[in-house]
Design an enzyme around this catalytic site. Structure first.
Site, short mmCIF file in Angstrom:
data_model
loop_
_atom_site.label_atom_id
_atom_site.label_comp_id
_atom_site.label_asym_id
_atom_site.label_seq_id
_atom_site.Cartn_x
_atom_site.Cartn_y
_atom_site.Cartn_z
N CYS A 1 -12.93 -27.40 10.71
CA CYS A 1 -11.66 -26.88 10.16
C CYS A 1 -10.58 -27.94 10.27
CB CYS A 1 -11.25 -25.62 10.93
SG CYS A 1 -9.71 -24.89 10.33
N ASP B 1 -7.78 -7.24 1.39
CA ASP B 1 -6.77 -7.34 2.45
C ASP B 1 -7.37 -6.77 3.73
OD1 ASP B 1 -6.26 -4.28 1.75
OD2 ASP B 1 -5.26 -4.76 3.66
N CYS C 1 -7.27 -27.25 9.89
CA CYS C 1 -5.96 -26.59 9.98
C CYS C 1 -5.13 -27.22 11.09
CB CYS C 1 -6.14 -25.09 10.23
SG CYS C 1 -6.37 -24.61 11.94
N ASP D 1 0.86 -1.16 0.00
CA ASP D 1 0.00 0.00 0.00
C ASP D 1 0.91 1.23 0.00
OD1 ASP D 1 -2.93 1.05 1.94
OD2 ASP D 1 -2.05 1.73 0.05
N CYS E 1 -6.55 -26.61 14.65
CA CYS E 1 -7.78 -27.34 14.98
C CYS E 1 -7.56 -28.84 15.07
CB CYS E 1 -8.87 -27.02 13.95
SG CYS E 1 -9.39 -25.30 14.04
N ASP F 1 -2.56 8.30 -2.62
CA ASP F 1 -3.91 8.87 -2.71
C ASP F 1 -4.32 9.44 -1.36
OD1 ASP F 1 -3.91 6.37 -1.44
OD2 ASP F 1 -6.07 6.13 -1.80
N GLY G 1 0.83 4.23 1.43
CA GLY G 1 1.08 5.12 2.56
C GLY G 1 0.01 6.18 2.70
N GLY G 2 -0.78 6.40 1.64
CA GLY G 2 -1.82 7.43 1.69
C GLY G 2 -2.70 7.24 2.90
N GLY H 1 -11.16 4.40 0.10
CA GLY H 1 -12.14 5.24 0.78
C GLY H 1 -13.29 4.49 1.40
N HIS I 1 -4.98 -20.25 12.54
CA HIS I 1 -6.36 -20.68 12.24
C HIS I 1 -7.15 -19.60 11.51
CE1 HIS I 1 -10.49 -22.00 12.49
NE2 HIS I 1 -10.76 -20.79 12.97
C1 LIG Z 1 -5.65 1.33 9.96
C2 LIG Z 1 -6.25 0.04 10.43
C3 LIG Z 1 -5.36 -0.80 11.30
O1 LIG Z 1 -6.60 -0.75 9.29
C4 LIG Z 1 -7.98 -1.01 9.33
C5 LIG Z 1 -8.50 -0.35 10.59
O2 LIG Z 1 -7.47 0.34 11.17
C6 LIG Z 1 -9.61 0.55 10.15
C7 LIG Z 1 -9.54 1.98 10.56
O3 LIG Z 1 -10.94 2.30 10.75
C8 LIG Z 1 -11.69 1.10 10.93
C9 LIG Z 1 -12.79 1.00 9.89
C10 LIG Z 1 -12.19 1.12 12.37
O4 LIG Z 1 -10.79 0.04 10.72
O5 LIG Z 1 -9.66 0.50 8.73
C11 LIG Z 1 -8.56 -0.23 8.20
C12 LIG Z 1 -9.09 -1.07 7.09
N1 LIG Z 1 -9.77 -0.18 6.15
C13 LIG Z 1 -9.11 0.40 5.16
N2 LIG Z 1 -7.82 0.19 4.86
C14 LIG Z 1 -7.55 0.99 3.79
C15 LIG Z 1 -6.36 1.24 3.08
C16 LIG Z 1 -6.36 2.20 2.05
N3 LIG Z 1 -5.19 2.48 1.38
C17 LIG Z 1 -5.14 3.46 0.46
N4 LIG Z 1 -3.98 3.75 -0.18
N5 LIG Z 1 -6.26 4.18 0.12
C18 LIG Z 1 -7.47 3.93 0.70
O6 LIG Z 1 -8.46 4.62 0.36
C19 LIG Z 1 -7.54 2.91 1.72
C20 LIG Z 1 -8.75 2.64 2.41
C21 LIG Z 1 -8.73 1.70 3.44
N6 LIG Z 1 -9.70 1.28 4.30
ZN LIG Z 2 -8.60 -24.22 12.21
#
Ligand SMILES: CC1(C)O[C@H]2[C@@H](O1)[C@@]1(COC(C)(C)O1)O[C@@H]2CNc1nc2cc3nc(N)[nH]c(=O)c3cc2[nH]1
Ligand SMILES: [Zn+2]
Length: 372
Positions: free
Chosen positions: A305, A267, A307, A93, A310, A147, A95-96, A217, A336
């Site tokens: 499962c 992911d 695995c 990813d 399990c 982004d 870094g955005g 987003g 698991h």
């Molecule tokens: C940061 C961390 C650990 O990853 C989880 C979790 O917190 C969290 C933080 O807000 C909740 C929903 C509570 O869950 O959402 C993360 C998983 N959602 C997500 N990952 C993304 C990665 C992304 N990368 C880029 N370059 N651009 C994106 O628009 C983008 C959108 C994304 N949406």
């Molecule tokens: Zn398992």
């Protein structure tokens, strides 16, 4: 060789599809879940264990590896694959998202983003060109453009300005990504929860002709039905002959609903993160292993499962490991949960092959305890 997508079959009942992504480091069967290895390791798992559970590709993070140990060091080590002893595909990813969700005191301008490291508060600046330079040094097979993931909720004007800057940044990333063999750059569609802005972002990015596209987003705290609605609206604007990647998703229900709406790649930190807190995803819903009811339960975590965890350990033993703060508990639970999601994706691929995906969804939801 440049990355290509082979559309194998379109589901008759939904927007789901079966495909293969051909990369220089091997073929990836889709739909696929990518275990997250933010800091060059899928936490507690060795690359051999990841291969044992049939991980085809893993994700790492530009933001984290730039801050520590530094992309130049990884390059000196021979690149990320060599550094972490993983010879299958890696997606990084850009870094955005991390800059916005982890960094502090960030200042965004047309040039890029100034932020303070979440590690030591030191000041940094990442531009689209820098994000490409870092990922090139890491040597990932799939790179993401730099982004802005608009916050949720966000007003329409902010989201429109943000997506238009993200398009300009995507162009700059593409210009900076010249003649880089064996590394493919994916675009990221933004537009928040606004259908017309999603269309605008998709159309602008399609003009840049990336080999694959992500939906960004989303999974930013919005209700799941809203995520599904935005997906439903967005995927039809995405090329059929290129991979579609939904970033940051996720849970079993979101994976199935995402596939049904035409997504090929996912992911999320969820399976490994909840594993380390002692929660398992099983065929009959979540199991919170520290719950007292498991104290003398000498059966396996998930009866359906097969695995390693399990087959060899009881709930009672796993509960003991977590109560005793034993590291093995984290490893066995992570093993698991990842196996469970990777197996779910394998069953989804099989269901698409046999034109029974909606029945599969219904049965899975009933067993897991989701509302059908
Ligand atoms: C940061 C961390 C650990 O990853 C989880 C979790 O917190 C969290 C933080 O807000 C909740 C929903 C509570 O869950 O959402 C993360 C998983 N959602 C997500 N990952 C993304 C990665 C992304 N990368 C880029 N370059 N651009 C994106 O628009 C983008 C959108 C994304 N949406
Ligand atoms: Zn398992």
């Amino acid at each position: 060789m440049a990355l290509t997508y082979e559309l194998i079959k379109e589901c008759k009942q939904s927007g789901a599809r079966l495909g293969k992504i051909h990369t220089a480091r091997g073929v990836i069967e889709t739909p696929i879940f990518m275990p997250v290895g933010t800091q060059a390791t899928v936490k507690t798992m060795t690359p051999e264990e990841l291969k044992d559970i049939k991980s085809q590709i893993i994700l790492s993070n530009t933001y984290h590896l730039y801050l520590r140990p530094g992309h130049e060091l990884v390059k000196k080590a021979g690149g990320l694959h060599r550094f972490m002893n993983w010879d299958k595909p890696i997606l990084t990813d850009s870094g955005g998202f991390q800059v916005f969700s982890l960094g502090d005191l960030r200042k965004i301008s047309e040039e890029g983003v100034e932020f303070r490291s979440h590690l030591d508060g030191s000041k940094h600046f990442i531009s689209p060109e820098k994000a490409v330079e870092i990922q090139n040094a890491l040597g990932s097979d799939i790179m993401m453009v730099f982004d802005e993931c608009a916050p949720y909720p966000a007003d329409r004007e902010y989201v429109k300005n943000s997506l238009e800057r993200t398009t300009r940044w995507a162009k700059r990333c593409k210009d900076a990504h010249k003649n880089i063999e064996n590394q493919s750059l994916f675009g990221i569609i933004q537009g928040g929860m606004y259908g017309d802005l999603r269309k605008q972002s998709a159309e602008e990015l399609l003009e840049l002709d990336f080999p694959g596209y992500a939906v960004g987003g989303l999974s930013v705290g919005e209700p799941k039905p809203l995520m599904y609605e935005v997906l439903e609206y967005t995927t039809p604007f995405m090329p059929k002959n290129k991979p579609r990647y939904l970033m940051g998703v996720g849970s079993p229900d979101c994976l199935i609903e995402g596939v049904i709406r035409g997504i090929d790649m996912f992911d999320c930190v969820l399976p490994t993160r909840i594993a380390r807190n002692g929660t398992a995803m099983t065929s009959h819903g979540k199991v919170v292993i520290k719950n007292a009811k498991h104290t003398e339960d000498f059966t396996g975590l998930d009866p359906e499962c097969d695995c390693y965890t399990c087959k060899n350990y009881s709930k009672a033993y796993l509960r003991h490991l977590f109560k005793a703060n034993e590291v093995l508990g984290l490893r066995l639970m992570s093993h698991h949960n990842l196996y469970f999601l990777l197996k779910l994706m394998e069953e989804i691929r099989q269901a698409i092959k046999e034109d029974r995906l909606l029945d599969y969804r219904k049965n899975f939801f009933v067993k897991y305890g989701y509302d059908v």
